[in-house]
Scaffold this motif. Structure first.
Motif, PDB file in Angstrom:
ATOM      1  N   GLY A  48      45.482  44.596  35.283  1.00  0.00           N
ATOM      2  CA  GLY A  48      44.254  43.082  34.756  1.00  0.00           C
ATOM      3  C   GLY A  48      43.844  42.636  34.242  1.00  0.00           C
ATOM      4  N   THR A  49      44.140  43.070  33.176  1.00  0.00           N
ATOM      5  CA  THR A  49      43.929  42.375  31.490  1.00  0.00           C
ATOM      6  C   THR A  49      45.208  41.494  31.353  1.00  0.00           C
ATOM      7  OG1 THR A  49      43.279  44.750  30.789  1.00  0.00           O
ATOM      8  CG2 THR A  49      44.230  43.242  29.225  1.00  0.00           C
ATOM      9  N   SER A  73      33.430  45.981  36.408  1.00  0.00           N
ATOM     10  CA  SER A  73      33.893  47.509  36.859  1.00  0.00           C
ATOM     11  C   SER A  73      32.832  48.552  36.399  1.00  0.00           C
ATOM     12  CB  SER A  73      34.288  47.144  35.039  1.00  0.00           C
ATOM     13  OG  SER A  73      35.370  47.848  35.284  1.00  0.00           O
ATOM     14  N   ASP A  99      37.799  36.700  38.932  1.00  0.00           N
ATOM     15  CA  ASP A  99      38.274  38.834  38.261  1.00  0.00           C
ATOM     16  C   ASP A  99      38.543  39.607  39.076  1.00  0.00           C
ATOM     17  OD1 ASP A  99      38.977  40.987  37.491  1.00  0.00           O
ATOM     18  OD2 ASP A  99      38.497  40.817  35.381  1.00  0.00           O
ATOM     19  N   THR A 143      39.027  44.768  40.623  1.00  0.00           N
ATOM     20  CA  THR A 143      38.016  45.748  40.797  1.00  0.00           C
ATOM     21  C   THR A 143      37.774  45.288  42.743  1.00  0.00           C
ATOM     22  OG1 THR A 143      36.765  46.584  39.333  1.00  0.00           O
ATOM     23  CG2 THR A 143      36.095  47.143  41.061  1.00  0.00           C
ATOM     24  N   HIS A 159      47.047  48.363  41.286  1.00  0.00           N
ATOM     25  CA  HIS A 159      47.365  49.832  41.146  1.00  0.00           C
ATOM     26  C   HIS A 159      45.735  50.603  41.397  1.00  0.00           C
ATOM     27  CE1 HIS A 159      47.576  48.427  36.560  1.00  0.00           C
ATOM     28  NE2 HIS A 159      46.192  48.407  37.004  1.00  0.00           N
ATOM     29  N   LYS A 160      44.622  49.407  41.680  1.00  0.00           N
ATOM     30  CA  LYS A 160      42.769  50.123  41.499  1.00  0.00           C
ATOM     31  C   LYS A 160      43.124  50.599  42.875  1.00  0.00           C
ATOM     32  CE  LYS A 160      41.396  48.256  37.466  1.00  0.00           C
ATOM     33  NZ  LYS A 160      42.820  46.811  37.238  1.00  0.00           N
TER      34      LYS A 160
HETATM   35  N1  PLP Z   1      38.712  43.911  35.539  1.00  0.00           N
HETATM   36  C1  PLP Z   1      37.917  44.294  35.586  1.00  0.00           C
HETATM   37  C2  PLP Z   1      36.618  43.875  36.953  1.00  0.00           C
HETATM   38  C3  PLP Z   1      38.127  45.207  35.695  1.00  0.00           C
HETATM   39  O1  PLP Z   1      37.457  46.497  36.197  1.00  0.00           O
HETATM   40  C4  PLP Z   1      39.331  46.176  34.930  1.00  0.00           C
HETATM   41  C5  PLP Z   1      39.482  47.345  34.936  1.00  0.00           C
HETATM   42  O2  PLP Z   1      39.158  48.501  35.153  1.00  0.00           O
HETATM   43  C6  PLP Z   1      40.479  45.048  34.269  1.00  0.00           C
HETATM   44  C7  PLP Z   1      39.547  44.237  34.632  1.00  0.00           C
HETATM   45  C8  PLP Z   1      41.277  45.590  33.798  1.00  0.00           C
HETATM   46  O3  PLP Z   1      42.080  46.136  34.641  1.00  0.00           O
HETATM   47  P1  PLP Z   1      43.674  46.406  33.400  1.00  0.00           P
HETATM   48  O4  PLP Z   1      42.993  48.138  33.158  1.00  0.00           O
HETATM   49  O5  PLP Z   1      44.952  47.199  35.120  1.00  0.00           O
HETATM   50  O6  PLP Z   1      44.233  46.269  32.774  1.00  0.00           O
END
Ligand code: PLP
Length: 385
Positions: free
Chosen positions: A89-90, A171, A196, A199, A232-233
Motif C-alpha cells: 500500500g505504501t 486502517s 486508498d 484495506t 497481500h492483505k
Molecule cells: N493504506 C491503508 C488503508 C492501510 O491499511 C495500509 C496498511 O495497513 C497501507 C495503506 C500501507 O500498506 P503497506 O503496509 O502494504 O505498505
C-alpha cells in the motif's frame, strides 16, 4: 559474515527456531495481513527466483503480472485502465501521488506549494509520501461517523490542490469514506482523486454483492483517478503484493524512468528489482478462488465479525464505532495494560495512540468462531486482573 559456511541442516534448524517464535496466526487479532493461501505459497515458492525488473528473462512472469493487473482493473470496474504490481500500500500510494503531481505539472497546474486534501484518519504511509514528494497535507477532520466529509473536501480544494485522498477501509476502524459523494465533488475540478483501498479493496466489492450497505468506491464513481488495492492483505497473497491502478490506459506510465539498456522497458514503479513471486502468488489465488471464492470468504468474515461483536456486547463491552467492515474497536479502560496482559498470554491485539482507551480487533481471514471462543474468556480475565 562467518569465515566459513555452516551446514544447511544447521542453518535450517536455527531459522526454524526463530520462525517458531513468531506468533501463530490463531493468536493474531491485530493484523490486516493474514496467512496466505496454500496455493499462493506453493506458487510463490516455485517463482522465488523471478525478478519483474528484468522482463527479457522473466517474460512468462511478466505476462502473469499483466494478467493480474487486468484482473484487478476488472474487479475495480475499469478493464481499460492501467496499473502495476508494487510492494504494498505504501508504494502504491506513493506512485499515485507522484502521478498526480506530475500530471498537474504537465497541465501547468503545479504551484510552489502543492497540496493534497486528506482526512484526519488517512493512513500514515501518506506522512512518508508527503515528505518524499514535497506535498503539503490539508487535513480535514473526519465527521461523527469517522468519514471524510464531501462538503469539506469541496471547500478545501483550491489553486494549490493536486490531489484528494479518500480511504475505502481505514486502517484504524475499517471505515469506508463516501467515495460516491466525494467523487462528484472532485470531478471537474482538475484535481486527482486517489482512493486508498489497501484495506477494503478485496472486501467491499464482495460485501456489496452480499447486500451490505457500503458506498461504491471504484472507477465506476465519476472522478476516481487511481486506486490502491493490496493482494497481500485480504487478497490472501504472499507479502509483498500491492497494486496501483489508474483510470486511463496510459496513466500508469506517467511516472516513467528509463533504464540503461536497449529492449528493456521503462520502470513505472519505485522498486527496480521486483519479486515475481508476489505476482505469481496473487495470480494463483485470484484464479483459484474466483469471485465466488472471495464472496464466500467475505460472507464468513462478516459472520465471524458479528459473532465477535455479539460476544463482546454480551460480556458488557461497548464499541467505539459500529463496524462497517471487519475491524472491531472496543472502548476499554486501561487498554494498554490489557493489551500487554493479552500479549503475555500469547494474544496480539492493537491499542490506539490517537483514540484513547480502545482495543482494536481485526477479524481477518484466519479468525474463526473457535478462535473468538478462546479469546473472549482470556480478555475477560485480563480485564479483571
Ligand atoms: N493504506 C491503508 C488503508 C492501510 O491499511 C495500509 C496498511 O495497513 C497501507 C495503506 C500501507 O500498506 P503497506 O503496509 O502494504 O505498505
Amino acid at each position: 559474515m562467518r569465515a566459513s559456511g555452516a551446514p544447511a541442516s544447521d542453518v535450517r534448524r536455527r531459522i526454524a527456531t526463530e520462525l517458531a517464535d513468531d506468533v501463530p496466526w490463531n493468536r493474531v487479532l491485530n493484523s490486516i495481513c493474514t496467512e496466505p493461501h496454500p496455493l499462493g505459497v506453493e506458487m510463490a515458492s516455485a517463482a522465488a527466483h523471478t525478478n519483474l525488473g528484468d522482463v527479457r528473462i522473466f517474460r512468462g512472469t511478466k505476462r502473469i503480472e499483466r494478467r493480474v493487473v487486468r484482473l484487478l482493473l476488472d474487479l475495480m470496474g475499469n478493464p481499460g485502465g492501467s496499473g502495476s504490481l508494487v510492494s504494498g500500500g505504501t508504494e502504491a500510494n506513493l506512485i499515485a501521488l507522484l502521478v498526480a503531481r506530475e500530471s498537474a505539472r504537465a497541465r501547468g497546474r503545479l504551484t510552489d506549494r502543492p497540496e493534497v486534501v486528506v482526512s484526519s484518519t488517512v493512513h500514515f504511509s501518506f506522512t512518508k509520501i508527503f515528505g518524499l514528494l514535497g506535498l503539503t497535507p490539508v487535513v480535514v477532520p473526519v465527521d461523527d461517523s469517522l468519514r471524510l466529509p464531501a462538503g469539506e473536501v469541496a471547500r478545501r480544494i483550491g489553486e494549490h490542490t493536486v490531489a484528494v485522498v479518500a480511504t475505502a477501509g481505514s486502517s484504524e476502524f475499517g471505515v469506508v469514506d463516501a467515495v460516491d459523494e466525494i467523487g462528484p465533488v472532485v470531478a471537474g475540478r482538475d484535481v486527482h482523486l486517489h482512493v486508498d483501498a489497501a484495506t477494503g479493496g478485496f472486501i467491499i466489492p464482495f460485501a456489496r454483492e452480499l447486500g451490505h450497505d457500503l458506498p461504491q468506491f471504484d472507477f465506476s464513481v465519476d472522478g476516481v483517478d487511481s486506486i490502491t488495492i493490496d493482494p497481500h492483505k485480504y487478497g490472501l497473497a504472499n507479502v509483498p503484493a500491492g497494486a496501483i491502478l489508474f483510470r486511463g490506459a496510459q496513466d500508469a506510465g506517467r511516472f516513467a524512468v528509463d533504464s540503461f539498456f536497449i529492449d528493456t522497458p521503462v520502470h513505472n514503479t519505485l522498486l527496480g528489482t521486483r519479486p515475481g513471486a508476489a505476482a505469481v502468488s496473487t495470480y494463483a489465488v485470484l484464479e483459484h478462488l474466483g469471485r465466488d471464492g472471495f464472496r464466500d470468504l467475505t460472507r464468513t468474515n462478516f459472520e465471524v465479525t458479528q459473532y465477535l461483536v455479539d460476544g463482546l456486547r454480551a460480556a458488557g463491552h461497548e464499541l467505539f464505532a459500529e463496524p462497517q467492515l471487519n475491524i472491531v474497536v472496543v472502548r476499554m479502560p486501561h487498554a494498554v495494560r490489557i493489551s500487554q496482559l493479552l500479549e503475555s498470554k500469547g494474544w496480539i491485539v492493537s491499542t490506539s495512540k490517537r483514540f484513547g482507551e480502545t482495543l482494536r480487533l481485526v477479524v481477518t481471514r484466519h479468525v474463526t468462531p473457535a478462535m473468538v471462543d478462546e479469546f473472549l474468556p482470556v480478555l475477560e480475565r485480563a480485564c479483571k486482573e
